[in-house]
Design an enzyme around this catalytic site. Sequence first.
Site, short mmCIF file in Angstrom:
data_model
loop_
_atom_site.label_atom_id
_atom_site.label_comp_id
_atom_site.label_asym_id
_atom_site.label_seq_id
_atom_site.Cartn_x
_atom_site.Cartn_y
_atom_site.Cartn_z
N GLU A 144 0.82 -1.21 0.00
CA GLU A 144 0.00 0.00 0.00
C GLU A 144 0.86 1.26 0.00
O GLU A 144 0.48 2.28 -0.58
CB GLU A 144 -0.94 -0.01 1.21
CG GLU A 144 -2.06 -1.05 1.14
CD GLU A 144 -1.58 -2.48 1.38
OE1 GLU A 144 -2.30 -3.41 1.01
OE2 GLU A 144 -0.46 -2.66 1.94
N ARG A 189 4.51 -14.68 0.99
CA ARG A 189 3.75 -13.47 1.32
C ARG A 189 4.05 -12.99 2.74
O ARG A 189 4.15 -11.79 2.99
CB ARG A 189 2.24 -13.76 1.18
CG ARG A 189 1.33 -12.59 1.54
CD ARG A 189 1.44 -11.47 0.54
NE ARG A 189 0.51 -10.39 0.82
CZ ARG A 189 0.40 -9.29 0.08
NH1 ARG A 189 1.16 -9.14 -0.98
NH2 ARG A 189 -0.45 -8.34 0.39
N GLY A 204 9.98 -6.21 1.00
CA GLY A 204 10.01 -4.97 0.24
C GLY A 204 10.82 -5.01 -1.04
O GLY A 204 11.10 -3.96 -1.63
N LEU A 227 -0.46 -6.11 -10.89
CA LEU A 227 -0.07 -4.88 -11.58
C LEU A 227 1.44 -4.66 -11.63
O LEU A 227 1.97 -4.10 -12.60
CB LEU A 227 -0.74 -3.67 -10.92
CG LEU A 227 -2.27 -3.71 -10.89
CD1 LEU A 227 -2.83 -2.42 -10.32
CD2 LEU A 227 -2.83 -3.95 -12.28
N GLU A 228 2.16 -5.10 -10.56
CA GLU A 228 3.61 -4.93 -10.58
C GLU A 228 4.23 -5.72 -11.73
O GLU A 228 5.13 -5.23 -12.43
CB GLU A 228 4.23 -5.36 -9.25
CG GLU A 228 3.90 -4.44 -8.09
CD GLU A 228 2.74 -4.97 -7.26
OE1 GLU A 228 1.92 -5.74 -7.82
OE2 GLU A 228 2.64 -4.61 -6.07
#
Length: 664
Positions: A61, A268, A309, A336-337
């Site tokens: 986010e 994750r 990250g 989307l990445e």
Amino acid sequence: MIKVLYSTALLLLTPVLLLYFLLRSRKDPAYRKRFSERLALQPVPAQAVGGIVVHAVSVGEVVAATPLIKALQRQYPDLTLTVTCTTPTGSARIVNTFGAGVYHCYLPLDTPGAVKRFLGKLQPQAVILLETELWPNLLQQCRKALIPTVVVNARLSARSAKGYRRWYGFSQLALHNISLLLAQDQATARRFAALGWPAQLKVCGNLKYDMTVPAQIDTVAAQFRSQLSGRNVWVAGSTHAGEDELLLQAFQQLKPQFPQLLLIIVPRHPERFDTVAQLISQAGLSYLRRSSGQQVTPQHDVMLADTMGELLAWYQLADVVFIGGSLIARGGHNPLEAMYFAKPVQSGPHVFNFALAYQWLQQADAVNWVADVASLVSSTAQLLQQPQQAAKQGAKALALYQRHGGATARSSSVIAAYLGIDSANFRVLQTEDSVSWYDSEVFANSAELSFSAEYWQQHQAVIGQSRGRNIAWFIRHNNLALVLRHYYRGGLIGKLITDKFSYQPVLASRAMQEFNLLRYMRRCGLPVPRPLAAQYARSGLSYRADIMLELIAGSRDLATLLAAGTSLTALQWQQLGAVIARFHQHGVYHSDLNCHNILLDNNGGFWLIDFDKCGLRQAGDWQQANLARLLRSLQKEQGLHAGFAWQITQWPALLQGYNQQFNS
């Protein structure tokens, strides 16, 4: 009752939550640090007070919010933004991306006390929340303090909407306290509307289509690019339990055909790093952990990306990308990445969390569906054997990504329009025992700001005064006419303690409540004076308060006009009724709606003034009681003035205008 139960449960669970952070700190020591921020007990720098809060729960986010935060910094260059999150990885990304350009802390636990301290220390002009971070106490206390809350990049899947309906009473604690919601897509907007969404709602698109890659990600990718030269790279991002096993089995079947294949697994959740390492070891594969600092060699089959990250770096280096959370009923993760880097995308069938993005990918023939080991092997082999076809799929995915960009510009524009120009000029001056809010466009610096009538008299700036129950001073400053009003107590106690009020936090004090209410009404387009400054001066267990407003030029109050024999036409009474109805439609309760608090200007426009002890309410009997209060004041003034230009026969015209507007 639901609010009380929620808050009580959260208070009881607070020790458990703190213990949870301690337990997680065994694998990630950052979880045991900065506990004071979890309860909003930390000091806050002065420059952060009076700014805008942006909350993004974790690293994904934060990445999505970064272009918006930078846009807000450009829009409000003189304000310090506070950027919050809840995870150490999100915190690290905020610090690496913005450094000292923002104030950063964790968002506190959603207990009443922690939220009250958080808002009281920061006194924000607005709180902006990303996606689904709808914390009931935070939203309710913002509503109570009249701080606008904006949800951006909002998404609501069909499955989540069912949950909201199932727990309708609980969901309303959050939904009915949001000021503005900016949805990712029309489907989300429809679902929120179906839940009885009462506030403004606009579709602005998905912020993640405006992603920017942090410099440190490019650095990591460059570091590994030479190590992976000549290798086929298959990246499995955001994997969950039940998926890693299938991926490892598929890799073992692919390895004989593609001896240079390297699988990069990115779990994750960090608590699964060790578990996945054991799975790789049990499969008899040679692997390294990213956290070890070792280089990838030709002998390595798998790299376990056990740092947080860095997912974007691994996607940059990939030949094929599998998006996790999709082989199990988790709902999938954001593709989307991978689309941004023009990579061919693989996904399992469970993608309800990002249904629209995958629908677009399928329509463009830019997604490869897999469901088990066999389809993973077949799909990956085909993409590796046909690099040109894989590149075409990646190009289609990138084109989709670029086509749906622009959400940042749309969102920042809507936020700026909603908050208004006043937000850019808002300033806070704090001393040990006082807090002042002021408009820097009117008061260029704090030296020009004074709430003392004597100060303005000495500067020969007083141009008049109004005597009702208390004095209001009219002042001219920098070619602007102002009204200075000190707050006094009423009733019998007011004869004993004229202007001291029992202690309240700054945001709950009389002046700041009226100041924020006026700003809310101006955002709604209601005719009220512009608030210019307010003061809260604490003394022991009490405080005094003052407010300064822009004087409505060329206006007279309705009582004075009618007492002077100036009558209103039937159309004007209808217009007044419509104005009052607009206030009621926006939930504004005026505690003293009388003919002295209604102004008529030279252009024929009506204004309402004096909003001390007023506030926002849900629709109810108070609206008719408000009208009855106004009627009684007209009848009272009629009895006091022989030539009072009003008759009871004119009241139906006001009601007609009120009802027409209220029912429109």
